[in-house]
Structures are given as structure tokens and as C-alpha cells.
Design a protein around this motif. Sequence first.
Motif, short mmCIF file in Angstrom:
data_model
loop_
_atom_site.label_atom_id
_atom_site.label_comp_id
_atom_site.label_asym_id
_atom_site.label_seq_id
_atom_site.Cartn_x
_atom_site.Cartn_y
_atom_site.Cartn_z
N GLU B 1 0.85 -1.20 0.00
CA GLU B 1 0.00 0.00 0.00
C GLU B 1 0.88 1.25 0.00
OE1 GLU B 1 -3.33 -0.19 2.64
OE2 GLU B 1 -3.33 1.97 2.90
N ALA B 2 0.54 2.20 -0.86
CA ALA B 2 1.33 3.40 -1.01
C ALA B 2 1.12 4.33 0.17
CB ALA B 2 0.96 4.10 -2.31
N ASP B 3 2.18 4.99 0.61
CA ASP B 3 2.11 5.91 1.73
C ASP B 3 2.24 7.33 1.22
OD1 ASP B 3 3.96 3.46 3.50
OD2 ASP B 3 1.82 3.90 3.68
N ILE B 4 1.20 7.82 0.61
CA ILE B 4 1.18 9.18 0.13
C ILE B 4 -0.18 9.76 0.49
CG2 ILE B 4 0.61 8.32 -2.19
CD1 ILE B 4 2.09 10.88 -3.24
N PRO B 100 11.63 4.14 -16.30
CA PRO B 100 10.23 4.45 -16.00
C PRO B 100 9.67 3.49 -14.97
CG PRO B 100 10.61 4.48 -18.35
CD PRO B 100 11.86 3.91 -17.73
N SER B 101 8.89 4.00 -14.09
CA SER B 101 8.29 3.14 -13.07
C SER B 101 6.92 3.69 -12.72
CB SER B 101 9.17 3.10 -11.82
OG SER B 101 9.34 4.39 -11.28
N GLU B 102 6.19 2.89 -12.00
CA GLU B 102 4.84 3.32 -11.67
C GLU B 102 4.88 4.44 -10.65
OE1 GLU B 102 6.07 0.34 -11.17
OE2 GLU B 102 5.59 -0.47 -9.20
N ALA B 103 3.88 5.30 -10.75
CA ALA B 103 3.70 6.37 -9.78
C ALA B 103 2.61 5.95 -8.79
CB ALA B 103 3.30 7.66 -10.48
N PHE B 104 2.79 6.34 -7.54
CA PHE B 104 1.81 6.06 -6.50
C PHE B 104 1.04 7.34 -6.23
CE2 PHE B 104 3.26 1.88 -5.44
CZ PHE B 104 4.61 1.89 -5.76
#
Lengths: 113, 114
Positions: B1-4, B100-104
Motif C-alpha cells: 500500500e502506497a504511503d502518500i 520508468p516506473s509506476e507512480a503512487f
Amino acid sequence: DQQVKQNSPSLSVQEGRISILNCDYTNSMFDYFLWYKKYPAEGPTFLISISSIKDKNEDGRFTVFLNKSAKHLSLHIVPSQPGDSAVYFCAANFQGGSEKLVFGKGTKLTVNP
Amino acid sequence: EADIYQTPRYLVIGTGKKITLECSQTMGHDKMYWYQQDPGMELHLIHYSYGVNSTEKGDLSSESTVSRIRTEHFPLTLESARPSHTSQYLCASSEKTGIPSEAFFGQGTRLTVV
């Protein structure tokens, strides 16, 4: 000028069936493609990605296919579940660019029980 | 789970007011972004940052400004809100890996200017 196009604003499928969401792109420099899922009033959640060196990537019920010659990718969801109902965004970027994601307008998927 | 995290989730404010939308992430990501999205439309990048003291304008022109004084914090400010600023604002972060990578994404701020 849209570089990433999702031409179907909505899609409705029956639970248990396959959902196929399509995406086309125009910028041949794109080499990394992503799918995001978004519920109303929430931020997008990363679902699956694919590099241009591959033509398929699978993660559980989700599979993304890439056809570079046609500049087309698709997301397959099998079997579809009511909880999959959301807006799905296709996105793309490329190494050596600013690595900013370019998004399509999204396709609203409804999975009926 | 992203912490933003983004605050507030919803904001209704009068024309001419100054507002700041907060965005914080605890993942130590160097790259952060602000996107704007209207209903049924694509997400448009309005600002991005590659690290502390780095900010750039995105593809969509915006009257908002951003700052990046700390790695984890990327607030967006509108000096004088107008009804045309009504939209959903989404903050995101990603690793500076060179590929390139996924953005959260955070949960977004739904802004309504009356």
C-alpha cells in the motif's frame, strides 16, 4: 493532441466473463505502459505495467498485451468481478524523456452480478 | 500500500481566497507530481519535481505554484482561487530509478471554488 487514447468511455460485462479494455498511442517513443484503476473520489491505483521489450505481462486475473506495430495495448481481466467496477486509465512514458506519465481519458468498467 | 497522503480531501472555497493543497509521502521517493483531472477526462500533469529545490511546470498550464523544500512534502498553492480552478487535484510520487516506473497516487483533493 492526445498521445494516449482510450476510445471506449464505458464497458459493461457480466460477472465471470472477460473484460477487455483497449488503449492506442501515437508516440512511438513510448516504451513503458501502465494501467491504473480509479474509484470515484479516490486516487488512481497502479494495476499492471509492461515494457516495450515484452508483448505480454500477466498478474493474476490481469493480463496486458502490447502490439507495438499497431501501437495498441489491451488489458484483459478474467474472470471479471463486481469489485473490478471502476475507471481504468492507460498511461505511457519513455526512458530518456522526463519520465512523466501521459494518461488516456479512461474507460469506465461496470461488472454486473 | 502506497504511503502518500493529501489533505484536505474536499475543499469548498470562495473566489479570491488563497489555498494550499498538502501532499506528503513517506516512501523517500525523489520524484513527485501534481495532476489535475476533470470528470471524464485524462489526468493532466501540472507540476513535477525530481528532488529537493527542483520544480518544473507540467504539460498543462496552471496558475498554481509548488515548492519542494523537503523530500517528503510537495504542497501546491493557488494565490487567488477562481471557479475555473474547480477540479480534482492528484499528487503522486515515484522512485528515481533511472527507468520508468509506476507512480503512487494520493487520494486526491476535490476543490470547488464558488
